[in-house]
Each structure stands twice: as C-alpha cells, then as structure tokens.
Enzyme design. Structure first.
Site, PDB file in Angstrom:
ATOM      1  N   HIS A 219       4.484  -4.754   2.816  1.00 43.80           N
ATOM      2  CA  HIS A 219       4.966  -4.029   1.772  1.00 43.80           C
ATOM      3  C   HIS A 219       5.216  -2.742   1.778  1.00 43.80           C
ATOM      4  O   HIS A 219       5.874  -1.931   1.795  1.00 43.80           O
ATOM      5  CB  HIS A 219       4.799  -4.736   0.262  1.00 43.80           C
ATOM      6  CG  HIS A 219       5.668  -5.807  -0.299  1.00 43.80           C
ATOM      7  ND1 HIS A 219       5.604  -7.221   0.062  1.00 43.80           N
ATOM      8  CD2 HIS A 219       6.580  -5.656  -1.295  1.00 43.80           C
ATOM      9  CE1 HIS A 219       6.419  -8.034  -0.277  1.00 43.80           C
ATOM     10  NE2 HIS A 219       7.046  -7.014  -1.156  1.00 43.80           N
TER      11      HIS A 219
ATOM     12  N   HIS B 297      -2.475  -7.751  -3.397  1.00 46.46           N
ATOM     13  CA  HIS B 297      -3.105  -6.915  -2.192  1.00 46.46           C
ATOM     14  C   HIS B 297      -4.332  -6.047  -2.808  1.00 46.46           C
ATOM     15  O   HIS B 297      -4.416  -5.728  -3.798  1.00 46.46           O
ATOM     16  CB  HIS B 297      -2.242  -5.992  -1.551  1.00 46.46           C
ATOM     17  CG  HIS B 297      -1.245  -6.483  -0.376  1.00 46.46           C
ATOM     18  ND1 HIS B 297      -1.738  -7.136   0.736  1.00 46.46           N
ATOM     19  CD2 HIS B 297       0.248  -6.864  -0.731  1.00 46.46           C
ATOM     20  CE1 HIS B 297      -0.707  -7.759   1.428  1.00 46.46           C
ATOM     21  NE2 HIS B 297       0.457  -7.542   0.520  1.00 46.46           N
TER      22      HIS B 297
END
Length: 414
Positions: free
Chosen positions: A168, A215
């Site tokens: 991402h 994350h």
C-alpha cells in the site's frame, strides 16, 4: 544502532501508539467490571499490556474488539477491549486505505484512460505494475508477519498475507508521484500543487495502514524507500519504452511472454496467501492495456499531437462532463460484464481441460498442495483481467467513438 532502530520501528506498541493518537483505545476489563486503559508506553509494557497472554476474539460490526486472557487471576478472567472513540479518523482512514485496493484500481485506471490522458495512463500503469510485482514478490521472500499482540487489526482483508514491505505504501508512492512526474512537463499547471496532492495522497494511505493495524511503521518505511528507489530508474525507462511498445511488431509477443513468465516465476511462499493471485491480476491488466493500445496504434487510431508539449489543460464544460459521466458509467458496466462472463467461461474451460469439477475445485481448500486450484486461479485471472485491460484501451474507446461520446483528445495520445 541500526538494530535498535529497526526493532523500535517494528514494535507493535508503536502501532498501538498511533492508534491511541487517533482515538483507538485499548482497555482491560475483569469480571468484577473494573476496567483500566492500556497505554502503549514502553516502560509500562509488562505491567499494563502483557500481550502474549491474550487471545483475540473477532470484532463486532461496531469496530470494537475483545481479547480474552489465558492467565489465572484472583480478580477473575480479564478481557482486552478495543474501542474506536473517533469515528472521523476511522472512516477517513478506511477511505485512505481503499486508495490501494482493487476497487480503486478498477475505477481509477479506466476513468483515467477514458477521460484524462491515455499516454500518461500507459506509463503510470507500467510503473505501478513493476513496483507492485517487486513488492509482492519480496513479501513472499522475506515472510515477515504483520503486527502481533496487542495490535487489533481493524481490517481483516489481506491479513493472511505477509507485511514486509507495505505494498500500500508502495502504491502510495508509485501512482501519485508517477502521475506528477509524467504530467509536469506535459501539461501547464502549478507543479507545487501537484506535489502537495501527491504527498497528501501518500501520507493518507500510509497512516491508514498503521491505524488499521495492518502494518508496522517499519513495513511502511520499507515500502516508501523501496518504491522511491524504484521510481528513479523506472520513470525515464518507461517513458522511453512507451514508443517501442506502441510501434514495434514484436511488442505483443514480448508483452505476453514477459507477463506469463512473471506469473509463472513469481516467488513461492511457505504458505498459501492471495499474493500470487493478486499479482497475476496486476500483471494481466497491464498486459491487456498495452496490447489494446498497440492495436489502436496499428489501426491508425492514435497519432502524435500537432503541437509540442507542454499542453494547456482543457477544463471540462457541462457537455463534456455529461459525456464523461456517460462514458464512465457505460464503461464500468462493460468492465463488470467482461469480468463476469470471462471469469465463468475461463474457469469452466480450464477445469474441463484438467478434467476437474469446477464447483468441487472452487470449494476446495486454499493450500500450496492444491496445485490444480492454484493453476486454475492464475489462468482464469490472467485471461479475465487481461481481457478487461484490452477492452479498456481498445474496445470501449472505439464503442464510445461509434456512440459519438468519445473525448476529443483520444486520438493524439502518444
């Protein structure tokens, strides 16, 4: 020194600290109804948040979650609860993380080709594909897990994938900044505003991934660094390669060969994840887009602009907006129809060739040992999304032309 920095950036409590800052609160509760807020401070780690003694329970629809303790206590069993106290940040970051999802790709890429600039679109998609392929491959090679306890994942999508690096974050660099780099000398506009928009776009995506617990900060930092380093050679290389991809008679064969080899030789993980299937979709979309553009050029539907760059931006009138809306609506309906028909046809055909029952194979377990399902998945995704890419740059624009709703600049996109 570097070891300590890496350890700190990879610490799950740093993720909790980011979540705390934006209104996600972790609480410990007992049967006696006593509660205490769990902070992310490192000095209180053992006292307030013994993360390895808690087992997560799926969150409810409101976004709160609970984690039951496996330890014995004189005060009774404990539970770890997660509460979202600020809905603004929650919905903002849900929107932000969607800028790196397939729904965004499926709408942004066609919209750009049909309504903005196909020449820039081809270059951006090629950069995005290479960056994503490398990032996805590294995930299955490095095999670093996503943040563990006490981090509560507010989004379960892709949770089974490995987390290092954050693709991402890599998308947050590759798409907005490649758009900026490919348009700054092509169009007349304030570049500093484009830079501000790109930075905000990238920041929103990156912070959203930490906020949602998907994350660590180290994953994000690695993704940003890797994508930035890749852009340095990719942008000039892709810019120079675009003309060859349009003009060379060897272009279709080269695109097909490279894309198939990229899917076949994708790095192997130690467990089943959707990474390889997602990578197949990305590679096939790029291949289809490039093939469609090549056919258009060979048919004489594209020619160089009679005036040199930089070009003046043509701001849309009411009629142009209406045509853009109609193009986008019809085109996206065509994309959905293409996906439905191509997926059903290709899945059934490949299963028939292998002598497998399609329903039985579709419902079988996702496992590295299930070679037939992996093969069928890669084949049908390559065909389906490759066809979607081809239709996006060749079929649908020519349909728009027949309906007299195509945008005027379509035939000068080189």
């Amino acid at each position: 020194m570097w070891h300590k920095i890496i350890e700190h950036l990879n610490d799950p409590l740093l993720v909790v600290k980011v979540q705390n800052f934006f209104g996600v609160i972790y609480k410990r509760s007992c049967q006696n109804e006593a509660t205490s807020i769990i902070h992310s401070d490192r000095h209180d780690r053992e006292e307030e948040c013994d993360v390895r003694q808690h087992k997560r329970i799926p969150s409810d629809i409101s976004g709160s979650s609970q984690c039951s303790s496996t330890t014995d206590s004189s005060e009774g069993p404990e539970e770890l609860e997660c509460h979202i106290n600020n809905k603004f940040w929650y919905y903002l970051f849900v929107i932000g993380t969607s800028l790196g999802d397939e729904i965004f790709y499926a709408t942004f890429i066609p919209f750009w080709f049909w309504n903005v600039d196909g020449a820039v679109g081809r270059r951006v998609v090629l950069v995005w594909t290479v960056v994503m392929y490398i990032g996805q491959g590294i995930k299955d090679v490095v095999r670093w897990p996503r943040p563990g306890h006490p981090v509560r994942k507010l989004q379960q999508k892709w949770a089974i994938e490995y987390g290092m690096p954050s693709t991402h974050a890599m998308v947050g660099v590759s798409i907005p900044f490649s758009v900026l780099l490919f348009t700054m000398n092509r169009y007349q506009y304030p570049v500093h505003w484009g830079l501000i928009l790109a930075v905000c776009w990238c920041t929103l995506i990156c912070v959203s991934r930490v906020y949602l617990g998907m994350h660590s900060v180290l994953d994000i930092a690695a993704g940003l660094l890797l994508a930035s380093l890749l852009l340095l050679p990719l942008v000039p290389l892709v810019d120079a390669l675009d003309a060859w991809l349009l003009e060379s008679p060897w272009s279709p064969l080269s695109v097909l060969a490279v894309s198939v080899l990229a899917v076949v030789f994708h790095p192997q993980s130690d467990k089943w994840t959707p990474t390889r299937g997602d990578t197949t979709m990305i590679v096939s979309v790029c291949a289809g887009l490039l093939l469609g553009a090549w056919v258009n050029f060979q048919c004489g539907h594209m020619s160089p602009s009679p005036t040199p760059a930089p070009y003046t931006i043509i701001w849309p009138s009411v009629d142009m907006l209406g045509c853009a809306l109609l193009r986008t609506t019809l085109g996206l309906c065509g994309v959905l129809a293409t996906r439905a028909v191509a997926k059903s046809f290709s899945y059934a055909l490949i299963c028939a060739i292998l002598g497998k029952d399609k329903n039985e194979l579709r419902n079988s377990a996702d496992s590295l040992d299930n070679k037939n399902k992996i093969f069928v998945e890669c084949c049908y995704k390559y065909f389906t999304y490759g066809l979607i890419g081809f239709n996006t740059t060749y079929v649908f624009p020519n349909v728009f032309e027949l309906l007299f709703i195509n945008r005027p600049t379509y035939y000068t996109e080189i």
